[in-house]
Design an enzyme around this catalytic site. Structure first.
Site, PDB file in Angstrom:
ATOM      1  N   ASP A  85     -16.455  41.504   3.694  1.00 24.94           N
ATOM      2  CA  ASP A  85     -17.480  42.287   3.006  1.00 24.94           C
ATOM      3  C   ASP A  85     -18.113  41.455   1.891  1.00 24.94           C
ATOM      4  O   ASP A  85     -17.410  40.877   1.062  1.00 24.94           O
ATOM      5  CB  ASP A  85     -16.832  43.551   2.428  1.00 24.94           C
ATOM      6  CG  ASP A  85     -17.828  44.514   1.828  1.00 24.94           C
ATOM      7  OD1 ASP A  85     -18.982  44.551   2.298  1.00 24.94           O
ATOM      8  OD2 ASP A  85     -17.451  45.247   0.886  1.00 24.94           O
ATOM      9  N   ASP A 106     -23.802  37.559   2.570  1.00 26.43           N
ATOM     10  CA  ASP A 106     -24.686  38.246   1.630  1.00 26.43           C
ATOM     11  C   ASP A 106     -25.490  37.212   0.849  1.00 26.43           C
ATOM     12  O   ASP A 106     -25.026  36.666  -0.145  1.00 26.43           O
ATOM     13  CB  ASP A 106     -23.854  39.111   0.682  1.00 26.43           C
ATOM     14  CG  ASP A 106     -24.708  39.909  -0.290  1.00 26.43           C
ATOM     15  OD1 ASP A 106     -25.943  39.725  -0.291  1.00 26.43           O
ATOM     16  OD2 ASP A 106     -24.143  40.722  -1.053  1.00 26.43           O
TER      17      ASP A 106
END
Length: 287
Positions: A85, A106
């Site tokens: 994540d 990300d």
């Protein structure tokens, strides 16, 4: 059952207008609690570790192996995706090397051209190993392991360009934030979500799922969100149950201080939270 990647699971969710839960793990208890909830509801689940959680527990290899061994010991039969994540460029490559079956790169805080180039590289590397990739466009508000976002809306054209790289699911800022939502939060921007869903067929991801009103989440799922990230809600449930146990003096009764007893109420609260969220995401049972 061994780990799977998220490709078919989330593509099916987008087509079926339901979502699959992505729950962050922080330790052994968290892992057991999440897996128990998914197994009891008989649904696929994505277990994810942030960079900070992986560092806290040891490293990506340890986290991956722990989840795998817990699955074995609990006789888990539902599909489980092992996911990174909010990973930066280096973390994404480390998680790929460690055997995660899905990673999020990300790059939202980078100039778009750099985000595009690095996402492209991670997609090529991951797909060569049958690993799913999540990318992000437009900041998710709040803070996640040092990555801070103001919660701006994703640019539709930029999102389309990233999706066209072949990412398997895409996180787009639509007013959502990490952590607890402030009283003056304006809610999700469904106009922007519709614009994104109209041009992007890739399964969309809603980060900061904890704290968004259920009706807004359900509406977002019907519009194309297929992956819902949950972390804070489980943390709050764990903390509340643990506080209740201690304030009731249970830790001072007999061997109530034993960590296996001390952590049990919080662990059970996570499982209850996982099952409740699975219900309103509409995730269908397997078989």
């Amino acid at each position: 059952m061994s780990f799977v990647n998220g490709n078919k699971i989330f593509a099916d969710a987008r087509k079926g207008h339901y979502a699959v839960g992505a729950f962050n793990t922080n330790n052994l208890e968290w892992t057991r609690a999440i897996l128990k909830g998914a197994q009891e509801k008989n649904v696929p689940v994505l277990i994810q570790s942030s960079m900070g959680a992986a560092k806290y527990m040891g490293d990506y290899q340890l986290v991956r192996n722990m989840v795998e061994q817990v699955m074995r010991s609990m006789n888990i039969t539902v599909p489980v995706i092992m996911h990174l994540d909010h990973g930066n460029y280096e973390a994404a490559k480390e998680a790929i090397a460690a055997g995660y079956t899905s990673v999020m790169f990300d790059g939202h805080d980078l100039p778009f051209e750099e985000n595009y180039a690095k996402t492209k590289e991670i997609v090529e590397l991951a797909h060569s190993k049958n690993i799913s990739v999540e990318a992000e466009v437009g900041s998710i508000g709040g803070e996640e392991d040092g990555i801070i976002g103001a919660g701006e809306l994703a640019d539709v054209e930029e999102a389309k360009k990233i999706a066209d790289l072949g990412v398997d699911y895409l996180a787009c800022g639509i007013g959502n934030i990490h952590g607890q939502y402030p009283a003056n939060w304006q809610g999700l921007n469904f106009d922007r979500l519709q614009e994104l869903a109209d041009v992007i067929k890739t399964p969309l991801v809603l980060h900061g799922g904890s704290g968004i009103p259920q009706d807004q989440v359900v509406k977002a799922i019907k519009m194309g969100v297929a992956k819902l990230n949950i972390n804070t809600e489980c943390q709050l449930a764990f903390a509340a149950a643990t506080r209740k146990y201690i304030e009731a003096g249970k830790d001072q009764e007999g061997k109530g201080f034993d960590p296996r007893k001390l952590l049990a109420p919080g662990t059970d609260a996570i499982t209850d939270t996982v099952k409740e969220i699975i219900d309103w995401m509409g995730t269908p049972a397997i078989g």
